[in-house]
Design an enzyme around this catalytic site. Structure first.
Site, PDB file in Angstrom:
ATOM      1  N   SER A 148     -10.821 -69.020 -13.362  1.00  0.00           N
ATOM      2  CA  SER A 148      -9.490 -69.308 -12.797  1.00  0.00           C
ATOM      3  C   SER A 148      -9.400 -69.221 -11.281  1.00  0.00           C
ATOM      4  O   SER A 148      -8.392 -69.628 -10.702  1.00  0.00           O
ATOM      5  CB  SER A 148      -8.459 -68.371 -13.418  1.00  0.00           C
ATOM      6  OG  SER A 148      -8.299 -68.658 -14.790  1.00  0.00           O
ATOM      7  N   VAL A 149     -10.418 -68.706 -10.625  1.00  0.00           N
ATOM      8  CA  VAL A 149     -10.418 -68.742  -9.152  1.00  0.00           C
ATOM      9  C   VAL A 149     -10.280 -70.190  -8.685  1.00  0.00           C
ATOM     10  O   VAL A 149      -9.679 -70.472  -7.642  1.00  0.00           O
ATOM     11  CB  VAL A 149     -11.711 -68.107  -8.592  1.00  0.00           C
ATOM     12  CG1 VAL A 149     -11.771 -68.242  -7.077  1.00  0.00           C
ATOM     13  CG2 VAL A 149     -11.804 -66.642  -8.979  1.00  0.00           C
TER      14      VAL A 149
END
Length: 585
Positions: free
Chosen positions: A305-306
């Site tokens: 999700s970065v």
């Protein structure tokens, strides 16, 4: 019949003599510097049989931290004793008195020695400046007080700096026109490799004396000091690393039992690497036998999700983030009930803070409908898909790379994936074929914190002579290509801060830190099973202090189960260490 036999024997003897002569010619005249398939230097071997020597400096350059502290070698003032002292009458009592030890300790140290020794081995006795002067003023043959170069017992940033080794073939490939001993060390990885041309030894500094077959002095007891003719060498490479911060980072990574992963700490203003830790540890006995020689901070990994930060930037610029718009965050990216997360209806800001997969999958598909290359374009604007390490012209080398081991990132592997909505949705949450390096993620955070300006990341500030004068300096360089606008950067800053301040944000653990933090978490499935469980890459990337950004930090733990190996404690502890460091300096 007898004559015939004699002729045969004569021919055999002549052939044998010719073979012996040819062999002697090979040994004495032809292959003197590279004998046999092992490349043995017979001249060096012959000399070594007739001499005993103590190497003071191996001639290879050293690495320094940003304030000039040594990172690989240190110079230690020691007492050197030659073994021929065993057969002489010499004022051992004066030497013992000068350094405050017993005569017996000194005499026992050289008893049975077959070569010169540093008094106190294996831990050499450190002399003071006064003691060195007192010993050398005695002018005793075979007794010297010198500063000898020793490898540091606790090496820092080992994968970033890299390793060296003896490799005569590689030496010839790089420096064929120059005369080097076959045993000259060459850089095999990291900065040791990229800066090898500066570091390669001009020759050893050593104390030498000649002996006969039984080890007695051949030309008296005169010991000669031999050193390279150029006093400016060996060269020093002044890195951007801060030794204190690096040591704190190394200790924390080990404390939190990171077996595969590490951290990157950048100075936002200069974009310099202040600390870089990679695990597993480097195995110097077998460096290429496992992952230890690889710098995991420069290798591409699945970010999870970065990567939503990239999709967020594109969505902001293309008008997809209206405050009134909400997303069903009870569903997964395929529109089905999510068994793990039930966040309800969330707007864009809340979706980023809670890391709602459905939101970013939908946004990515809408962006693809506008232009299939938008996500890749924004990944490039945030410097995730190209090289971020310093690249430029250094003397005769046009494309010199400080970080030759650095991987390039990617979003899609092929056209088919770019055009498939399911693959696009997976890519939006940092899965499928998305690959980035921790260094690139740290640089993305620094870029956002600076307001959108892209800069190359430096690991080295300058190359210096022994006297400290500069051979070459590495200026701060901008990264080529488009970047995000200041407006977009400001929006991303607020989103990254919301991750921490939101009561249910994925970075809420960092609320009470001494520095205010903005950042993004990531948990990526690797597709690899261990103990019948899915392995994950766990990330937290951010910057601090939020109000006046100074540092970008990325921490990552690779290939761990979902219920273990949390990365948040490492990130939090490193922020605390940086705060303490700032208070002390």
């Amino acid at each position: 019949m007898q004559r015939r036999r004699l002729r045969v024997w004569l021919v055999i003897c002549m052939v044998g003599i010719m073979v012996l002569v040819a062999r002697l010619a090979q040994i004495q005249l032809i292959s003197t510097e590279s004998f046999s398939k092992y490349g043995i230097n017979l001249l060096e071997g012959s000399v070594s049989q007739r001499t005993q020597e103590m190497v003071i400096d191996n001639g290879r350059g050293n690495f320094l931290d940003r304030s000039g502290k040594p990172l690989i070698y240190e110079r230690i003032p020691v007492l050197i004793l030659f073994p021929f002292l065993n057969y002489l009458e010499w004022p051992v009592e004066e030497v013992a008195s000068a350094i405050g030890v017993s005569e017996r300790e000194i005499l026992e140290s050289i008893e049975g020695a077959d070569g010169p020794i540093a008094f106190g081995n294996p831990e050499p006795y450190l002399l003071s400046e006064r003691e060195m002067t007192a010993i050398n003023e005695l002018k005793i043959p075979g007794v010297f007080a010198v500063e000898r170069k020793y490898p540091l017992s606790n090496t820092q940033a080992e994968q970033l700096i890299g390793i060296t080794g003896e490799n005569s073939k590689l030496l010839e490939e790089r420096y064929g026109e120059k005369e080097f001993s076959a045993r000259t060390l060459v850089g095999l990885s990291g900065l040791e490799e990229s800066f090898d041309e500066f570091l390669v030894g001009e020759g050893k500094s050593k104390l030498v004396y000649h002996v006969d077959g039984i080890g007695s002095p051949l030309f008296g007891i005169n010991v000669k000091y031999s050193e390279p003719a150029n006093p400016f060498y060996p060269i020093n490479i002044k890195t951007t690393i801060d030794k204190d911060l690096q040591e704190r980072a190394e200790n924390l990574v080990d404390k939190h039992q990171i077996e595969n992963g590490g951290l990157v700490l950048l100075d936002i203003e200069s974009n310099n690497i202040l600390a870089m830790v990679s695990r597993p540890h480097l195995n110097r006995k077998n460096p290429f036998g496992d992952l230890g020689v690889e710098n995991q901070m420069l290798k591409q990994h699945i970010p999870g999700s970065v990567f939503k930060t990239v999709v967020a930037a594109a969505a902001i610029d293309h008008g997809l983030t209206l405050p009134s718009r909400t997303f069903n965050c009870n569903e997964n990216i395929y529109g089905k009930e999510d068994p793990n997360f039930q966040h309800g209806e969330l707007n864009f800001t809340q979706s980023f803070a809670k890391s709602c997969n459905r939101t970013f999958a939908d946004l990515a598909k809408e962006l693809k409908a506008k232009d299939a290359k938008i996500i890749e374009d924004y990944a490039a604007k945030l410097s995730l898909t190209g090289s971020v390490g310093w690249t430029g012209t250094v003397f005769h080398t046009e494309k010199f790379r400080q970080l030759p081991d650095e991987d390039f990132g990617r979003v899609f592997k092929n056209e088919e994936a770019r055009d498939d909505n399911n693959y696009v949705a997976l890519s939006a949450i940092g899965q499928h074929e998305v690959r980035v390096t921790p260094l690139a993620i740290a640089n993305m955070m620094a870029t956002i914190a600076r307001g959108g300006g892209k800069q190359m990341v430096r690991a080295v500030e300058s190359v210096e002579y022994q006297n400290g004068s500069k051979v070459f300096g590495f200026d701060e360089n901008k990264l080529p290509g488009d970047s995000i606008s200041p407006f977009t950067a400001q929006k991303l800053q607020k989103l990254l801060r919301e991750v921490v301040v939101d009561e249910e944000g994925t970075g809420r653990w960092f609320k009470e830190l001494p520095y205010s933090v903005a950042g993004k978490s990531g948990t990526a499935e690797t597709g690899i099973m261990k103990d019948e469980k899915q392995n994950h890459n766990k990330w937290f990337a951010g910057y601090f202090p939020y109000e006046n950004p100074k540092y970008a930090l990325v921490t990552v733990n690779l290939g761990v189960h979902s219920d273990e190996g949390g990365i948040n404690p490492l990130f939090a502890d490193m922020v605390k260490e940086v705060y303490t460091f700032d208070q002390e300096n």
